[in-house]
Scaffold this motif. Structure first.
Motif, PDB file in Angstrom:
ATOM      1  N   ARG A 126       0.752  -1.258   0.026  1.00 33.05           N
ATOM      2  CA  ARG A 126      -0.100  -0.198   0.017  1.00 33.05           C
ATOM      3  C   ARG A 126       0.979   1.026   0.046  1.00 33.05           C
ATOM      4  O   ARG A 126       0.594   2.297  -0.769  1.00 33.05           O
ATOM      5  CB  ARG A 126      -0.841  -0.006   1.149  1.00 33.05           C
ATOM      6  CG  ARG A 126      -1.952   1.377   1.284  1.00 33.05           C
ATOM      7  CD  ARG A 126      -2.759   0.922   2.390  1.00 33.05           C
ATOM      8  NE  ARG A 126      -3.686   2.264   2.350  1.00 33.05           N
ATOM      9  CZ  ARG A 126      -4.339   2.739   3.352  1.00 33.05           C
ATOM     10  NH1 ARG A 126      -4.271   1.992   4.496  1.00 33.05           N
ATOM     11  NH2 ARG A 126      -5.184   3.989   3.321  1.00 33.05           N
ATOM     12  N   ILE A 127       1.899   1.375   0.763  1.00 32.09           N
ATOM     13  CA  ILE A 127       2.782   2.436   0.893  1.00 32.09           C
ATOM     14  C   ILE A 127       3.444   2.509  -0.450  1.00 32.09           C
ATOM     15  O   ILE A 127       3.552   3.879  -1.282  1.00 32.09           O
ATOM     16  CB  ILE A 127       4.032   2.285   1.868  1.00 32.09           C
ATOM     17  CG1 ILE A 127       3.448   2.411   3.131  1.00 32.09           C
ATOM     18  CG2 ILE A 127       5.201   3.169   1.670  1.00 32.09           C
ATOM     19  CD1 ILE A 127       4.290   2.184   4.354  1.00 32.09           C
ATOM     20  N   ARG A 128       3.925   1.449  -1.143  1.00 34.38           N
ATOM     21  CA  ARG A 128       4.275   1.789  -2.506  1.00 34.38           C
ATOM     22  C   ARG A 128       3.473   2.284  -3.550  1.00 34.38           C
ATOM     23  O   ARG A 128       3.841   2.917  -4.283  1.00 34.38           O
ATOM     24  CB  ARG A 128       4.923   0.308  -2.918  1.00 34.38           C
ATOM     25  CG  ARG A 128       6.299  -0.279  -2.150  1.00 34.38           C
ATOM     26  CD  ARG A 128       6.380  -1.627  -2.707  1.00 34.38           C
ATOM     27  NE  ARG A 128       7.729  -2.069  -2.106  1.00 34.38           N
ATOM     28  CZ  ARG A 128       7.888  -3.233  -1.925  1.00 34.38           C
ATOM     29  NH1 ARG A 128       7.372  -4.275  -2.577  1.00 34.38           N
ATOM     30  NH2 ARG A 128       9.165  -3.850  -1.292  1.00 34.38           N
ATOM     31  N   ASP A 129       2.198   1.648  -3.623  1.00 35.15           N
ATOM     32  CA  ASP A 129       1.123   2.147  -4.445  1.00 35.15           C
ATOM     33  C   ASP A 129       0.890   3.744  -4.301  1.00 35.15           C
ATOM     34  O   ASP A 129       0.656   4.574  -5.073  1.00 35.15           O
ATOM     35  CB  ASP A 129      -0.239   1.441  -4.262  1.00 35.15           C
ATOM     36  CG  ASP A 129      -0.068   0.278  -4.523  1.00 35.15           C
ATOM     37  OD1 ASP A 129       0.791  -0.457  -5.349  1.00 35.15           O
ATOM     38  OD2 ASP A 129      -0.881  -1.115  -4.349  1.00 35.15           O
ATOM     39  N   LEU A 130       0.624   4.244  -2.833  1.00 40.61           N
ATOM     40  CA  LEU A 130       0.567   5.515  -2.688  1.00 40.61           C
ATOM     41  C   LEU A 130       1.645   6.407  -3.014  1.00 40.61           C
ATOM     42  O   LEU A 130       1.392   7.608  -3.791  1.00 40.61           O
ATOM     43  CB  LEU A 130       0.190   5.721  -1.200  1.00 40.61           C
ATOM     44  CG  LEU A 130      -1.161   5.034  -0.547  1.00 40.61           C
ATOM     45  CD1 LEU A 130      -0.945   5.196   1.024  1.00 40.61           C
ATOM     46  CD2 LEU A 130      -2.206   5.802  -1.034  1.00 40.61           C
ATOM     47  N   LYS A 131       2.863   6.099  -2.889  1.00 39.34           N
ATOM     48  CA  LYS A 131       3.875   6.437  -3.312  1.00 39.34           C
ATOM     49  C   LYS A 131       3.936   6.944  -4.671  1.00 39.34           C
ATOM     50  O   LYS A 131       4.287   7.782  -5.370  1.00 39.34           O
ATOM     51  CB  LYS A 131       5.523   6.273  -3.026  1.00 39.34           C
ATOM     52  CG  LYS A 131       5.700   6.327  -1.444  1.00 39.34           C
ATOM     53  CD  LYS A 131       7.116   5.687  -1.228  1.00 39.34           C
ATOM     54  CE  LYS A 131       7.309   6.120   0.265  1.00 39.34           C
ATOM     55  NZ  LYS A 131       7.632   7.369   0.461  1.00 39.34           N
ATOM     56  N   GLU A 132       3.691   5.707  -5.619  1.00 39.42           N
ATOM     57  CA  GLU A 132       3.504   5.858  -6.978  1.00 39.42           C
ATOM     58  C   GLU A 132       2.292   6.659  -7.419  1.00 39.42           C
ATOM     59  O   GLU A 132       2.570   7.455  -8.584  1.00 39.42           O
ATOM     60  CB  GLU A 132       3.350   4.286  -7.636  1.00 39.42           C
ATOM     61  CG  GLU A 132       3.166   4.324  -9.021  1.00 39.42           C
ATOM     62  CD  GLU A 132       4.680   4.665  -9.954  1.00 39.42           C
ATOM     63  OE1 GLU A 132       4.350   4.642 -10.994  1.00 39.42           O
ATOM     64  OE2 GLU A 132       5.259   4.655  -9.206  1.00 39.42           O
ATOM     65  N   GLN A 133       1.331   6.676  -7.005  1.00 39.32           N
ATOM     66  CA  GLN A 133       0.085   7.665  -6.982  1.00 39.32           C
ATOM     67  C   GLN A 133       0.794   9.056  -7.041  1.00 39.32           C
ATOM     68  O   GLN A 133       0.467   9.932  -7.751  1.00 39.32           O
ATOM     69  CB  GLN A 133      -0.904   7.276  -6.205  1.00 39.32           C
ATOM     70  CG  GLN A 133      -1.735   6.085  -6.614  1.00 39.32           C
ATOM     71  CD  GLN A 133      -2.956   6.017  -5.669  1.00 39.32           C
ATOM     72  OE1 GLN A 133      -3.625   6.959  -5.352  1.00 39.32           O
ATOM     73  NE2 GLN A 133      -3.370   4.735  -5.151  1.00 39.32           N
ATOM     74  N   GLU A 134       1.335   9.320  -5.760  1.00 33.81           N
ATOM     75  CA  GLU A 134       1.730  10.938  -5.796  1.00 33.81           C
ATOM     76  C   GLU A 134       2.803  11.218  -6.892  1.00 33.81           C
ATOM     77  O   GLU A 134       2.770  12.265  -7.684  1.00 33.81           O
ATOM     78  CB  GLU A 134       2.475  11.007  -4.376  1.00 33.81           C
ATOM     79  CG  GLU A 134       1.620  10.866  -3.186  1.00 33.81           C
ATOM     80  CD  GLU A 134       0.444  12.024  -3.260  1.00 33.81           C
ATOM     81  OE1 GLU A 134       0.546  12.938  -3.889  1.00 33.81           O
ATOM     82  OE2 GLU A 134      -0.602  11.748  -2.656  1.00 33.81           O
ATOM     83  N   ARG A 135       3.677  10.353  -7.207  1.00 34.26           N
ATOM     84  CA  ARG A 135       4.562  10.470  -8.562  1.00 34.26           C
ATOM     85  C   ARG A 135       3.629  10.650  -9.685  1.00 34.26           C
ATOM     86  O   ARG A 135       3.989  11.548 -10.521  1.00 34.26           O
ATOM     87  CB  ARG A 135       5.559   9.425  -8.533  1.00 34.26           C
ATOM     88  CG  ARG A 135       6.768   9.573  -9.773  1.00 34.26           C
ATOM     89  CD  ARG A 135       7.567   8.485  -9.720  1.00 34.26           C
ATOM     90  NE  ARG A 135       6.681   7.297 -10.520  1.00 34.26           N
ATOM     91  CZ  ARG A 135       6.495   7.249 -11.764  1.00 34.26           C
ATOM     92  NH1 ARG A 135       6.885   8.238 -12.518  1.00 34.26           N
ATOM     93  NH2 ARG A 135       5.686   6.254 -12.412  1.00 34.26           N
ATOM     94  N   LEU A 136       2.793   9.988 -10.127  1.00 36.72           N
ATOM     95  CA  LEU A 136       1.797   9.962 -11.113  1.00 36.72           C
ATOM     96  C   LEU A 136       1.020  11.367 -11.203  1.00 36.72           C
ATOM     97  O   LEU A 136       1.007  12.129 -12.014  1.00 36.72           O
ATOM     98  CB  LEU A 136       1.061   8.770 -11.343  1.00 36.72           C
ATOM     99  CG  LEU A 136       1.731   7.578 -11.403  1.00 36.72           C
ATOM    100  CD1 LEU A 136       0.801   6.239 -11.758  1.00 36.72           C
ATOM    101  CD2 LEU A 136       2.459   7.459 -13.047  1.00 36.72           C
ATOM    102  N   ILE A 137       0.631  11.551 -10.037  1.00 35.16           N
ATOM    103  CA  ILE A 137      -0.225  12.897 -10.086  1.00 35.16           C
ATOM    104  C   ILE A 137       0.483  14.009 -10.550  1.00 35.16           C
ATOM    105  O   ILE A 137       0.365  14.958 -11.374  1.00 35.16           O
ATOM    106  CB  ILE A 137      -0.778  13.208  -8.578  1.00 35.16           C
ATOM    107  CG1 ILE A 137      -2.117  12.070  -8.330  1.00 35.16           C
ATOM    108  CG2 ILE A 137      -1.381  14.342  -8.522  1.00 35.16           C
ATOM    109  CD1 ILE A 137      -2.296  12.241  -7.100  1.00 35.16           C
ATOM    110  N   ALA A 138       1.810  14.054  -9.843  1.00 36.99           N
ATOM    111  CA  ALA A 138       2.769  15.276 -10.123  1.00 36.99           C
ATOM    112  C   ALA A 138       3.105  15.293 -11.567  1.00 36.99           C
ATOM    113  O   ALA A 138       3.175  16.287 -12.214  1.00 36.99           O
ATOM    114  CB  ALA A 138       4.001  15.298  -9.341  1.00 36.99           C
TER     115      ALA A 138
END
Length: 365
Positions: A126-138
């Motif tokens: 979940r932590i990895r997914d959330l970090k990836e989401q933040e990267r993709l949003i930016a």
């Protein structure tokens, strides 16, 4: 009143139910008594922490290395002493992340804590997914902004140049009209590609990310998970005082706002002190105000005018791309809100985000 045999029978049944639960649950769990003796553990805990049946009855001090989490005994002692549940994200020595919950085991008749039950939920994916989401949003926001501004502006300039060329005397330049027409056609094609790309991406995003009723508390939990490594490494203390928690907003965008503000509060704290961050929320004049207060390096008056510009970084010694506050400001302004900062060098900063609670009313910002 039940006789002694009936009481013994009831206790046996309860013990069998407990044994059955511990044998069949899919969650790693431990039962430790008030003397820090390991009494039970579930099969998933046995596999996860390489526990053996002969460990039952042993003091945790003798087997603490199996849990790969150095402060587990201190945490258990706190729960036994206070009788309060402890929830925290922990990282074990194998670099995996767990949501650890330590619950007091209370004997109701005596009103005392006689041990704890500890559960471990693996939140590494979940932590990895959330970090990836933040990267993709930016990346997504920057791509749209680049297309809409950095590319369309030069195209406008080129279009004006073509118009000027069309008014120039042709004289003996026989091929000039043909060349000019080709340039104009190419320009039109480029504009169409850019417009189609922007329209389709924005349209898709609007469809995929509709506004919904979101809970700020849940958003904060996601952000804390995403920033768990930074929180642990910095020793950050994060407190919350939420007078209001629900708002209609796009979930991923609100998470991005909170993520960037909290990440900066941790990142821009001097190495010699632990970050202390207070997150509050309240209602003011039809807005939900989310305030993030830190004890970081602070921002000068001059720099406060620059921090929301794209790629603007105040400290080159700190990792980052300089787009975090730019994205926060873009998201907040596009929703009809505003963001203000109060800061003093060396004494920390307060960022206040104003989000409209009723999107039907005109913004008074």
């Amino acid at each position: 009143m039940p006789n002694k045999n009936e009481q013994i029978s009831t206790l046996i049944e309860l013990n069998e139910e407990l044994e059955n639960y511990f044998s069949n649950t899919i969650i790693p769990q431990l039962f430790v008594d008030a003397h820090l003796i390991l009494r039970k553990f579930t099969p998933p805990a046995m596999r996860q922490f390489k526990l053996k049946h002969e460990f039952i009855g042993m003091h945790l001090e003798d087997i603490k290395e199996n849990f790969r989490f150095p402060t587990i005994i201190e945490n258990i002692k706190v729960v036994i002493a206070t009788g309060k549940i402890l929830e925290k994200e922990i990282q074990t020595n194998d670099l995996r992340w767990y949501q650890m919950n330590i619950l007091p085991y209370i004997i109701r008749k005596e009103n005392k804590t006689n041990g704890v039950i500890i559960t471990f939920v693996d939140v590494t994916p979940r932590i990895r997914d959330l970090k990836e989401q933040e990267r993709l949003i930016a990346e997504h926001e920057l791509l749209l902004d680049t297309i809409a501004h950095d590319i369309k502006n030069p195209l406008l300039g080129l279009s004006l140049t073509v118009q000027v060329l069309k008014r120039l005397p042709e004289k003996s330049m026989e091929k000039f009209p043909v060349l000019l027409r080709n340039v104009e056609n190419s320009l039109t094609d480029i504009k169409k590609v850019v417009n189609d790309l922007v329209d389709s991406r924005w349209g898709h995003q609007r469809y995929q990310s509709a506004e919904e009723l979101v809970d700020l508390q849940n958003i904060l939990e996601d952000v804390r998970l995403t920033l768990a490594p930074q929180i642990l490494e910095s020793g950050a203390i994060i407190k919350e005082d939420l007078a209001i928690s629900e708002i209609t907003f796009i979930r991923r965008k609100l998470r991005s706002v909170i993520y960037n503000l909290l990440n900066n509060a941790i990142k821009y704290t001097p190495a010699e002190r632990h970050p202390e961050i207070l997150i509050t929320s309240y209602e003011q004049d039809g807005f939900m105000v989310i305030s993030v207060t830190d004890n970081g390096i602070g921002i000068s008056e001059e720099d406060q005018k620059l921090i929301f510009e794209k790629f603007q970084r105040l400290r080159l010694t700190v990792d980052g791309s300089g787009v975090g506050l730019y994205l926060v400001n873009t998201i907040v302004l596009s929703s009809g809100g505003k963001i203000i900062v109060e800061s003093e060098l060396g004494k920390g900063s307060v960022f206040k985000v104003f989000l409209k609670m009723d999107k039907g009313l005109p913004a008074s910002v």
